[in-house]
Design a protein around this motif. Sequence first.
Motif, PDB file in Angstrom:
ATOM      1  N   VAL A   1       0.827  -1.192  -0.610  1.00  0.00           N
ATOM      2  CA  VAL A   1      -0.385   0.048   0.033  1.00  0.00           C
ATOM      3  C   VAL A   1       0.426   1.154  -0.044  1.00  0.00           C
ATOM      4  O   VAL A   1       1.961   0.966   0.784  1.00  0.00           O
ATOM      5  CB  VAL A   1      -0.924   0.155   1.076  1.00  0.00           C
TER       6      VAL A   1
ATOM      7  N   VAL B   1       0.782   5.554   0.736  1.00  0.00           N
ATOM      8  CA  VAL B   1      -0.606   6.024   1.817  1.00  0.00           C
ATOM      9  C   VAL B   1       0.021   8.167   1.139  1.00  0.00           C
ATOM     10  O   VAL B   1       1.298   8.178   1.502  1.00  0.00           O
ATOM     11  CB  VAL B   1      -0.181   5.996   3.158  1.00  0.00           C
TER      12      VAL B   1
ATOM     13  N   ILE C   1      -2.636   6.639   9.535  1.00  0.00           N
ATOM     14  CA  ILE C   1      -3.123   5.801   8.031  1.00  0.00           C
ATOM     15  C   ILE C   1      -1.845   4.611   8.536  1.00  0.00           C
ATOM     16  O   ILE C   1      -2.615   3.290   8.453  1.00  0.00           O
ATOM     17  CB  ILE C   1      -3.278   6.125   7.002  1.00  0.00           C
TER      18      ILE C   1
ATOM     19  N   THR D   1      -4.158   4.560  -1.217  1.00  0.00           N
ATOM     20  CA  THR D   1      -4.867   5.933  -0.273  1.00  0.00           C
ATOM     21  C   THR D   1      -4.515   6.881  -0.823  1.00  0.00           C
ATOM     22  O   THR D   1      -3.275   7.289  -0.799  1.00  0.00           O
ATOM     23  CB  THR D   1      -4.834   5.445   1.207  1.00  0.00           C
TER      24      THR D   1
ATOM     25  N   ASP E   1      -5.541  11.063  -0.791  1.00  0.00           N
ATOM     26  CA  ASP E   1      -6.521  11.939  -0.226  1.00  0.00           C
ATOM     27  C   ASP E   1      -6.903  13.109  -1.278  1.00  0.00           C
ATOM     28  O   ASP E   1      -6.767  12.940  -2.347  1.00  0.00           O
ATOM     29  CB  ASP E   1      -5.610  13.275   0.216  1.00  0.00           C
TER      30      ASP E   1
ATOM     31  N   VAL F   1      -7.737   4.200  -3.532  1.00  0.00           N
ATOM     32  CA  VAL F   1      -9.293   4.243  -2.677  1.00  0.00           C
ATOM     33  C   VAL F   1      -9.178   5.696  -1.755  1.00  0.00           C
ATOM     34  O   VAL F   1      -7.976   5.716  -1.383  1.00  0.00           O
ATOM     35  CB  VAL F   1      -9.229   3.424  -0.033  1.00  0.00           C
TER      36      VAL F   1
ATOM     37  N   LEU G   1      -9.595   9.540   0.393  1.00  0.00           N
ATOM     38  CA  LEU G   1     -10.230  10.050   1.815  1.00  0.00           C
ATOM     39  C   LEU G   1     -10.429  10.912   1.535  1.00  0.00           C
ATOM     40  O   LEU G   1      -9.578  12.134   0.482  1.00  0.00           O
ATOM     41  CB  LEU G   1      -8.950   9.857   2.540  1.00  0.00           C
TER      42      LEU G   1
ATOM     43  N   ILE H   1     -10.661   1.415   6.718  1.00  0.00           N
ATOM     44  CA  ILE H   1     -10.153   1.958   5.902  1.00  0.00           C
ATOM     45  C   ILE H   1      -8.922  -0.376   5.260  1.00  0.00           C
ATOM     46  O   ILE H   1      -8.802  -0.222   4.733  1.00  0.00           O
ATOM     47  CB  ILE H   1      -8.736   2.473   6.782  1.00  0.00           C
TER      48      ILE H   1
ATOM     49  N   VAL I   1      -8.732  -1.250   1.764  1.00  0.00           N
ATOM     50  CA  VAL I   1      -8.081  -1.406   1.015  1.00  0.00           C
ATOM     51  C   VAL I   1      -7.807  -3.248   0.042  1.00  0.00           C
ATOM     52  O   VAL I   1      -6.944  -3.488  -0.302  1.00  0.00           O
ATOM     53  CB  VAL I   1      -6.462  -1.180   2.478  1.00  0.00           C
TER      54      VAL I   1
END
Length: 368
Positions: A6, A8, A19, A54, A56, A80, A82, A123, A127
């Motif tokens: 992942v 972030v 996160i 992930t 923003d 994904v 946020l 979350i 994910v």
Amino acid sequence: MKKIKVLVVDDSAFMRKLIAEFLTEDSRLEVVGSARNGQEAISKIQSLRPDVVTLDVEMPIMNGLEALGEIMKDCPTPVVMLSSTTKEGAENTLIAMQNGAFDFIAKPSGAISLDLYKVKQEIIDKVVAASRANVHKLQKNAGEIQRNLSGCKKYSKIESEVSVVSSYAIRDRVYRSKKIVLIGTSTGGPRALQTVLTNLPQSINAPILVVQHMPPGFTKSLAERLDSLCHIHVKEAEDGELIQKGTAYIAPGGFHLKVRKIGTGLAIVLEQSEPRNGHRPSVDVMFESVASELIDFTKTAVIMTGMGSDGANGLTELKKKGQVKAIAESQETSIVFGMPKAAIATHLIDNVENVENIAKTIVKYCES
């Protein structure tokens, strides 16, 4: 077992750290890096090759929407989003879903959410689910929706108001026809709903009730966006309002949607009893309410893309009472095949359809 890698992406160092800590608590996940903005994210995706990002929505230099477009074009990866729950945040999130994001998570209290732990499990779950998604399907769907947007009729505000007034004038005819359409969906739902609802004619001889798993603050923006694209009227459901044919009512985030007979009419009932299977609104709750209240109605039930099994138990109740035709979205077009698969497993589904054929099947049942 190979871990899910992942990346972030958030402009806040605090949020990146939080996160990453949440994700690394799950043994299935490994955070391979972080980025402060979309530009940095694209560079790191190319070098780190994560399984999931992930992202923003609100960031400097290159925001989440701009980055998503580049990611899906040049290095397709499940994303994904946020997002904050502001009106602008909700609208941007829906655009992101349309442009290929797998799903989104609402930050509980703005850009820097000290209480992000409230959505920690969400979350992790999203994910993990995103890592199993067919990213080329996400990319393909985004391209198809962009092409189809140019063909959708956009009504002016005056036309929309005339349409609503006209539907009130012929209200009684709705209930003599005694038909109703019920749609339930979750992950991937905004795209699926756009495909289905934009292909329903304004003259459809039934109202449409919709449960889309979304938190409070997002369903109103979804309804407004769909209303601007559809021939039918689309709105967020309001407690106590009378249901009209040719209108789709989307359950507000945080409320179960039920129905109640009032004389010869039908009214929306919104309530906040306990979530069902972790969801409020719940497809099961809507289906069960219609099953008990509208035994004499012909029902068309549709279950589309989404995680979990919401809708399967409600479908069983619907089929026990009155005339019901049930449609499930195919695995071929579902972003997540969980909800349709569970519905198909009940052996109560009449049609399994690709998402682009669902509207035509709905119309066929409403006209029969």
